[in-house]
Motif scaffolding. Structure first.
Motif, PDB file in Angstrom:
ATOM      1  N   ILE A 109       0.857  -1.181   0.000  1.00 51.36           N
ATOM      2  CA  ILE A 109       0.000   0.000   0.000  1.00 51.36           C
ATOM      3  C   ILE A 109       0.897   1.236   0.000  1.00 51.36           C
ATOM      4  CG2 ILE A 109      -1.891   1.201   1.204  1.00 51.36           C
ATOM      5  CD1 ILE A 109      -2.671  -1.600   0.296  1.00 51.36           C
ATOM      6  N   LYS A 110       1.950   1.165   0.819  1.00 47.45           N
ATOM      7  CA  LYS A 110       2.906   2.268   0.894  1.00 47.45           C
ATOM      8  C   LYS A 110       4.290   1.633   0.969  1.00 47.45           C
ATOM      9  CE  LYS A 110      -0.161   5.004   3.771  1.00 47.45           C
ATOM     10  NZ  LYS A 110      -0.359   5.714   5.034  1.00 47.45           N
ATOM     11  N   SER A 111       5.267   2.288   0.368  1.00 53.24           N
ATOM     12  CA  SER A 111       6.613   1.721   0.480  1.00 53.24           C
ATOM     13  C   SER A 111       7.213   2.191   1.799  1.00 53.24           C
ATOM     14  CB  SER A 111       7.473   2.170  -0.696  1.00 53.24           C
ATOM     15  OG  SER A 111       7.403   3.564  -0.809  1.00 53.24           O
ATOM     16  N   HIS A 112       7.096   1.351   2.799  1.00 52.38           N
ATOM     17  CA  HIS A 112       7.584   1.737   4.127  1.00 52.38           C
ATOM     18  C   HIS A 112       9.097   1.901   4.138  1.00 52.38           C
ATOM     19  CE1 HIS A 112       4.191   1.074   7.169  1.00 52.38           C
ATOM     20  NE2 HIS A 112       3.741   1.606   6.063  1.00 52.38           N
ATOM     21  N   HIS A 113       9.493   2.908   4.860  1.00 51.70           N
ATOM     22  CA  HIS A 113      10.917   3.187   4.964  1.00 51.70           C
ATOM     23  C   HIS A 113      11.265   3.137   6.441  1.00 51.70           C
ATOM     24  CE1 HIS A 113      14.400   6.025   5.162  1.00 51.70           C
ATOM     25  NE2 HIS A 113      13.744   6.476   6.207  1.00 51.70           N
ATOM     26  N   ASN A 114      12.255   2.367   6.773  1.00 51.51           N
ATOM     27  CA  ASN A 114      12.693   2.380   8.158  1.00 51.51           C
ATOM     28  C   ASN A 114      14.062   3.002   8.220  1.00 51.51           C
ATOM     29  OD1 ASN A 114      10.520   1.012   9.482  1.00 51.51           O
ATOM     30  ND2 ASN A 114      11.139  -0.734   8.233  1.00 51.51           N
ATOM     31  N   VAL A 115      14.183   3.969   9.110  1.00 48.45           N
ATOM     32  CA  VAL A 115      15.507   4.529   9.301  1.00 48.45           C
ATOM     33  C   VAL A 115      16.342   3.344   9.763  1.00 48.45           C
ATOM     34  CG1 VAL A 115      16.846   6.155  10.637  1.00 48.45           C
ATOM     35  CG2 VAL A 115      14.585   6.773   9.826  1.00 48.45           C
ATOM     36  N   ILE A 130      -3.322   5.024   8.552  1.00 51.07           N
ATOM     37  CA  ILE A 130      -3.072   5.808   9.763  1.00 51.07           C
ATOM     38  C   ILE A 130      -2.393   7.125   9.385  1.00 51.07           C
ATOM     39  CG2 ILE A 130      -1.844   5.885  11.969  1.00 51.07           C
ATOM     40  CD1 ILE A 130      -2.405   2.845  12.181  1.00 51.07           C
ATOM     41  N   GLU A 131      -1.325   7.037   8.630  1.00 53.37           N
ATOM     42  CA  GLU A 131      -0.691   8.254   8.135  1.00 53.37           C
ATOM     43  C   GLU A 131      -1.508   8.785   6.959  1.00 53.37           C
ATOM     44  OE1 GLU A 131       1.764   9.534   9.707  1.00 53.37           O
ATOM     45  OE2 GLU A 131       2.467   7.851  10.917  1.00 53.37           O
ATOM     46  N   PHE A 132      -1.242  10.042   6.585  1.00 51.93           N
ATOM     47  CA  PHE A 132      -2.022  10.633   5.491  1.00 51.93           C
ATOM     48  C   PHE A 132      -1.432  10.322   4.115  1.00 51.93           C
ATOM     49  CE2 PHE A 132      -5.340  13.324   7.311  1.00 51.93           C
ATOM     50  CZ  PHE A 132      -5.077  13.148   8.643  1.00 51.93           C
TER      51      PHE A 132
END
Ligand code: XMP
Length: 536
Positions: free
Chosen positions: A365-371, A533-535
């Motif tokens: 759905i979103k390309s999650h990025h983890n620091v 949850i995030e926009f």
């Protein structure tokens, strides 16, 4: 080791063919996942009984199970019908290992089906809180009230028992709400003991792991922390270690464990991308920098301008995410190159990531990025993942054991791209300042109202809507701030949190008065789905 090799390694770990040898000596219960939505919850509940628990796909081989030497096995629920051909099933041999088994919901039906009982569509489905009559003489229900409220969610039921079983629980419409075969140590419940709504569920799970499986409860956070520090010290020797520190819970706890293990052999690089919450960069520096209590090399990179420049004119959410992710890696690499060759790179992987990469089947759905994303050409030999056996709440517990300040340990989730995805549309320094100030007010008031521990995640975002307002006697044309607050257990689905109206009004008042550039405040009522949850 370069990126691809690391990815391969992480994938292999995810597939669970590599298990930590160190857990082999520890007593453990395993969960076989049949597609139920509560698989992680079961493991967490078992761990709350101080018994180590791991989740495996239902297809794990009998041989592998034997090698794991579990003290007990739990079958999860699932959406299928046990009697249909394509439904997930395990080998009957799993029930013949002599290891106690507890089947839950679909897992109960799997046991019945494999052993010759009959499973059918129930004449009456049960859903939600249900009064169940159980037999407290059963070891599974020791100390449980005979009439107890349990959480049901089933359309199939066990119509007739397999041989050797007896009924230890029923409801008016479900003749086999629980069954047992004490000789073979096989137990099953149609309801879900792992769910909070099953009032005495934790007691039932505790009965299973202690009374039936004979566990002693050797999973304790303080001993885990000590043991991990010792093991890392042994593994790393006098090697150099590099850690990307974001200030989030996982990377903070991982960094402190490493610092306790190898002190100044550890370098933490903290990239301040200018998209952090108000004062967050300084807070991280206060804890991990030279004035803080930990022995490590701390490098803070103030890269705000660089990120704002890259984001200038960009409005598309995925493009923003990619830019922030890539730029983060570039900055991190530049710093890492200055350090030279390192032996180990720290990753804040936690157990749900391990399960997810092994069992996962989700759409992007979103390309999650983890620091902490993996740098392409940082030269290192191996990854260290000190938290890969822990659930999030256990990571927090470990953090407390390590003496990390509570505001860091209990920090709510914060996305890697930070405020970049809480500013709808183009990111500018001015907008970052607005959202930081509004968010700080919101957080302060939520804490003042005593809601900060009961709401799972809450934050202010900046919409790209400007509208006409009036202040004093003058016309304004300013931004609208959106407030969001959700309750969730797994962040996959979420409900809008019911923040008292008075609190919202106070927040609105303060924001429009104290934050320049804002003349409207709206509250987002959406759940997830359909919202996220995030926009962005
Ligand atoms: P969504 O917006 O997908 O968010 O409903 C679910 C949870 O994930 C967090 N989130 C992220 N965490 N990197 C992260 O580490 C990301 O790129 C990211 N995007 C969203 C979000 O804050 C929520 O807790």
């Amino acid at each position: 080791m370069a990126l691809k090799a690391v990815q391969r390694q992480t994938e292999a770990v995810g597939k669970m063919d590599i298990r930590e040898e160190k857990t082999m000596s520890q007593e453990k219960v395993i969960v076989l996942d049949f597609g139920g939505q509560y698989n992680q919850l079961i493991a967490r509940r078992v761990r709350e009984c101080h018994v180590y628990c791991e989740v495996y796909p239902h297809s794990v081989s009998v041989e592998e199970i034997r090698q794991l030497q579990p003290k007990g096995i739990i079958f999860t629920g699932g959406p299928n019908s046990a009697y249909l051909e394509d439904s997930p099933i395990c080998s009957k041999e799993v029930l013949e290992l002599g290891v106690p088994v507890l089947g839950i919901c679909y897992g109960a039906q799997v046991i019945a089906h494999l052993l010759g009982g009959s499973v059918k569509t129930a004449p009456t489905s049960e859903y939600g809180k249900t009064d169940v009559h159980v037999d407290p003489a059963s070891m599974l229900f020791d100390g449980v009230h005979a009439d107890t409220v349990c959480w049901m969610s089933h359309t199939d039921y066990i119509e007739t028992l397999p041989q050797g079983f007896s009924i230890i629980g029923h409801t008016p419409v479900c003749p086999v709400a629980a069954m047992e075969n004490t000789q073979q140590k096989l137990y099953a419940t149609q309801f879900h003991p792992e769910v909070m709504h099953t009032v005495e569920g934790q007691r039932m799970l505790s009965n299973f792991v202690y009374n039936i499986c004979g566990c002693t409860g050797d999973w304790k956070m303080d001993s885990f922390v000590d043991k991990t520090i010792r093991e890392i010290r042994e593994k790393v020797g006098d090697g150099k270690v590099l850690c990307a520190l974001s200030g989030g819970v996982d990377s903070s706890v991982a960094a402190v464990i490493l610092s306790k293990a190898v002190g100044r052999q550890l370098t933490c690089v903290f990239v301040d991308h200018g998209l952090l919450r108000k004062n967050e960069g300084d807070e991280v520096e206060a804890v991990f920098g030279p004035q803080g209590p930990y022995d490590l090399n701390f490098i803070r990179v103030n890269a705000q301008e660089r990120f704002y420049q890259k984001l200038s004119g960009v409005t598309e959410p995925e493009t923003k995410r990619k830019i922030i992710g890539e730029e983060f890696i570039r900055v991190f690499e530049e710093e890492a190159k200055k350090i030279g060759v390192v032996d180990y790179l720290v990753q804040g992987t936690i157990y749900p990531d391990v399960i997810e990469s092994g069992l996962g089947k989700s759409a992007t759905i979103k390309s999650h990025h983890n620091v902490g994303g993996l740098p392409d050409f940082v030269d290192f030999k191996e990854i260290v993942e000190p938290l890969r056996l822990l659930f999030k709440d256990e990571v927090r517990q470990a953090g407390r054991e390590l003496g990390i300040p509570e505001y860091l340990v209990s920090r709510q989730p914060f996305p890697g791209p930070g405020l970049g995805i809480r500013i709808i549309g183009e990111v500018t320094a001015e907008k970052v300042k607005i959202v930081q100030d509004a968010d700080a007010i919101y957080r302060e008031e939520i804490a003042n109202a005593g809601l900060d521990q009961s709401v799972s995640q809450y934050f202010a975002a900046l919409t790209n809507m400007r509208s006409v307002g009036v202040m004093g006697d003058g016309r304004t044309y300013d931004y609208a701030v959106a407030l969001r607050a959700v309750t969730t257990t797994d962040f996959m689905t979420a409900e809008c949190a019911e923040i008292p109206f008075g609190v919202l009004q106070r927040v609105m008042n303060r924001i429009v008065n104290e934050v320049k550039g804002v003349n409207r405040v709206v509250y987002d009522l959406s759940s997830k789905p359909p919202g996220t949850i995030e926009f962005e």
